[in-house]
Motif scaffolding. Sequence first.
Motif, PDB file in Angstrom:
ATOM      1  N   SER B 411       5.431 -20.129   0.174  1.00 36.70           N
ATOM      2  CA  SER B 411       5.801 -19.552  -1.157  1.00 36.70           C
ATOM      3  C   SER B 411       5.473 -19.507  -2.748  1.00 36.70           C
ATOM      4  O   SER B 411       5.644 -18.399  -3.310  1.00 36.70           O
ATOM      5  CB  SER B 411       6.909 -18.769  -1.080  1.00 36.70           C
ATOM      6  OG  SER B 411       8.269 -19.221  -1.169  1.00 36.70           O
ATOM      7  N   ALA B 413       8.437 -20.804  -4.041  1.00 36.71           N
ATOM      8  CA  ALA B 413       9.863 -20.740  -4.355  1.00 36.71           C
ATOM      9  C   ALA B 413      10.941 -21.922  -4.615  1.00 36.71           C
ATOM     10  O   ALA B 413       9.906 -22.750  -4.013  1.00 36.71           O
ATOM     11  CB  ALA B 413      10.624 -19.632  -3.487  1.00 36.71           C
ATOM     12  N   SER B 877      -0.065 -15.914  -4.255  1.00 34.56           N
ATOM     13  CA  SER B 877       1.213 -15.149  -4.859  1.00 34.56           C
ATOM     14  C   SER B 877       2.250 -16.196  -5.204  1.00 34.56           C
ATOM     15  O   SER B 877       1.375 -17.503  -5.241  1.00 34.56           O
ATOM     16  CB  SER B 877       1.319 -14.827  -4.531  1.00 34.56           C
ATOM     17  OG  SER B 877       2.157 -14.401  -3.520  1.00 34.56           O
ATOM     18  N   GLU B 879       6.245 -17.079  -5.228  1.00 39.32           N
ATOM     19  CA  GLU B 879       7.992 -16.482  -5.508  1.00 39.32           C
ATOM     20  C   GLU B 879       8.268 -16.463  -6.901  1.00 39.32           C
ATOM     21  O   GLU B 879       8.810 -17.506  -7.211  1.00 39.32           O
ATOM     22  CB  GLU B 879       8.572 -16.719  -4.429  1.00 39.32           C
ATOM     23  CG  GLU B 879       9.894 -16.206  -4.328  1.00 39.32           C
ATOM     24  CD  GLU B 879      10.605 -16.855  -3.185  1.00 39.32           C
ATOM     25  OE1 GLU B 879       9.603 -16.288  -2.085  1.00 39.32           O
ATOM     26  OE2 GLU B 879      11.473 -16.139  -2.762  1.00 39.32           O
ATOM     27  N   ALA B 884       7.080 -12.222  -4.621  1.00 43.53           N
ATOM     28  CA  ALA B 884       5.434 -12.558  -4.664  1.00 43.53           C
ATOM     29  C   ALA B 884       4.857 -11.966  -5.907  1.00 43.53           C
ATOM     30  O   ALA B 884       3.801 -10.499  -5.901  1.00 43.53           O
ATOM     31  CB  ALA B 884       4.849 -12.455  -3.133  1.00 43.53           C
TER      32      ALA B 884
END
Lengths: 112, 907
Positions: B411, B413, B877, B879, B884
């Motif tokens: 992600s 993140a 994308s 996070e 997102a």
Amino acid sequence: MRELVRAWRPAVRLLALALAVTVLPLPVSAGQQDQTTPKPGIRASIAKAVAVEPPAASKDAVAVVQDDPGAKLNSPSFFKTPAGVAVIAIIAAGTGFAIYSASNDRIKSPGR
Amino acid sequence: MKRILMGLALIAALMACADAAVAQSLTGTIAGRVADEQGGVLPGVTVTLTGRTGSQTQVTDERGEFRFIALEPGIYSVKAELEGFRAKEEANIQVGIGRTADVRLALGVGGLSETVEVTANAVTIDTTTTATDNTISKDLLFAMPLTQANPSVNLLDYTPGVNDNSAFGGTGSYGNALLLDGVDTRDPAGGSSWTFYGFNMIEEVQVAGLGQPAEYGGFTGAVVNTITKSGGNRFSSLLEYRYTNKDLAGDNTSDAIAAINPGLATPSRWDKMNDYTVQLGGPLKKDRLFFFGSVQRYSIKEDPDGPRTVRTEVSPRFNFKLTANLTSSDTLSFGGQYDWYNQTGRVAWGPTAAATDDRTSDQDSPEAVWNAQYRKVFGSSTFLEAKFTGWWGYYYVDPIKPGAAHYDVDSGAYSGGGGEYFWADRGRNQVNVSLSKFVQKAGQHNFKFGVEIERSRVRDRYAYAEEHGRPIAYYDYAGEPYMAYSYSYDLQGRNQRESFFAQDQWKIGNVTANLGVRLDNIRGRSPVLDETLYDTKSLAPRVGLAWDVTGKGESVLRAFYGHLYEGPQYYTFSYALPGIGDFVGYEVLPGWQLGEEIFRVPGTSKYSMGKDLKHPRVDEFNVSYQQQFLRNYKFTATYVRRDTKNVIDSVFPEARWEPFSYTNAKGQQMTLYRWANDEIDQKFEVRNVDGFQFLSPSGQVLGTIDAFRKYDGMMFVLQRALRNRWQAQVSYVYSRTKGTVDNDGSDGLGGTNFQNPNTILVNRNGYVSNDRTHEVKVFAGYQIPVIEVGVSGYLSVISGYPYQPYERLTGSRINWTGAKNVFIESRGSYRTDAITAFDFRAEKVFEFAPYRFGLYMDARNLFNQGTVTWVQTRYPSAEISGAAVPFGGPVYVQSGRQITFGGRFSF
């Protein structure tokens, strides 16, 4: 404005004379320096600034040496006046708080 | 009102002042000629120069000329008197750093007139120099709504051709020489700014960019020379307080932006700012000994962009300076600064835009700066300057939530704790000595010779935050850690530099040749090994011509060519220092326990220094035309070309690569490279990377590094001196900066982007990070009559930033020891929106001579523009704040309107 200037003319002349007598000439002439050549009498009235530009610009021309209300700032006695005392008090307070902040607000890294 | 007009006149005089030779000297010169109204020279004229620390007198020579050298920056007047003539005085002569103010006085025949004719400066041009500069005087600093934070670098951005400290295509973070009272005070590690000083400490700032003489070195962008205040014969003081809070901040966010990136739902704003300064200067002994002292306490509390909710800064600063005129020709000054800068909410690990409060760090960073200067004047044509400046300091960054950080490769993140510790210790000392000599033979010569000696030390300690008894960071996938890395280092280095320069400004008739050469001997040493790891000698020619086209000092055509070399930077050789820890990968067991060691990459033995290194440099060519017209206007047109050369980075000479076809996240086919001979140890070499070849296992050349960056710029600047209560400066710059070497600080300095063909051969040639195609900057000030309120403003309209999509490829995908970000389209193939900002100041001044009291309001971003200034560039994308955020989605928005109120009392 002109009346104010005329009223200060004698004081300004004295100031100019004092400057002429007390300044320390530096030996940095581009050409010959002749300390013995008598200077022309200082006759600068310093009473009026005359711009050599069109009249529209005259508002922007500035007289360098006119009446000098800042003369009191040439002497340490200024700090005995109310304004001077206030300035010293504010500076002391500001300095004191900054010293306090340097200790109180300090982040202490575990690395030191 | 008179003082307000005088202030504006001073500003106008400053802005109209001659572009002059930029110098490390902290002094300027007033030179000129006295003639009668028919142009006949007048020898024997008494010329009196009056300034803040007293007066000097000379008598004109047989050519009617005079010359006052080694003058402190400031305002002077020159009065010429000769019996039988009307005295004449030129007022408000601004003497700036390294400037020569040309004063020509024509005396009319007269009797015992008591009138002194006083003229204010019109716009003038220095027709002898090929250097351009924009000097910002104390009065301009006082009047305009300029950014007060970190003035050592932020004032750069007001200069045409400079944005985000990137000057004429250069690297903003380390390409600019930052001088304090004539001596470079940058961080010796990477050349960024180190000493933070208060805005109100500044007497004058000279921002010099193009066509610099040989005495300036250690830069490939611009030079910022800041002169600090000193005392004079008259007591002076400044008491100022500034304040703002969140109620005075505008909200420039939009629902549309917040829907994409929830972290931007609340605007970046200052919740509170308190800043006060108290200063006092004056004589201890008239004409002989002067003092100056300043105390400032600056504190802010900010709600930054993104998920963070708080960031604070507190900085108490103490400055003092003593200046002594030991004799009429010897001046000695000594000064110092001490400040303790503290910051909370700083982001250490991971991108700033995605950081939460838990992942921020505290910063503890004190510093002490000292400087001493000696100046000796020999006659009227020679002076010697010796300067010594040094500083000590450190900054220690510690996470507020100790604990390992996590990065999710799926992600994008970041989570977990603060992630890392970084402790930086620094020290720097530098001595500059120069001799200036004016000679009239075969024209006029302004010779200058000098030597500089610099010694700096750096210690960097770094470690991931500890878990399980060792420094650890986790790589996660879909929220679960699958691998842990351990890494730390403790590096020490020394920079050593000796520089020599010789230059001459040789004037014959209307043409002036500015000739110079500079030699820099730069070394990087390891105190642990007691070895020199980096050793370069660079010879930089500087050649310029200036032609006074009409011979009247109203127009000048200039041309310049020169080599500009970077200063010494420890990061260039730091990878080869002992003290780099092993990079170890661990299996992660359930419960996030560490399992088996998967790999170990030895630290220190990975890097070596190449042979015959050439120090990074920029070649500059510029041509300009400058014209004064209608007495109060000055126009300048300049073409600049700068080429970056000798890029130093690290490569992997023994690696062999296997190309393979890859379908990227956009569905496009592209060629990437796997490391083919991974059985060998990684051994990197720090070297000049241009021309390095990436080879296949069979020895076929797969690609060659073409390490370059080119800047082409056209600049137009129109200045209007003060007249009828207003004055302005308008500039437009069109420029393109392209290449394979970025100017955001990520390339060069012995980095890692050139080790792997995926990060240098794939889509790397294009518009670099600080390429701002169109730039418009406007300064203007007006004095409203009757109510006597001064208003001033600064408008900027600048093209957005280039960007491109990248895909993060895991190490296994490209057979590398870590993930890599690979551009999947050409560098700079997209651009953010143009950014417009208007900063405004209104000040009501009450004058009770000699006191001045002003109440002002500053409005930053008055019209509350909410332009997206940076976007998310990972494809598809990443996070951020639990959302997102797609490629191109907003991650930074221009700071909203912030109104600050201030009051200042001065005399």
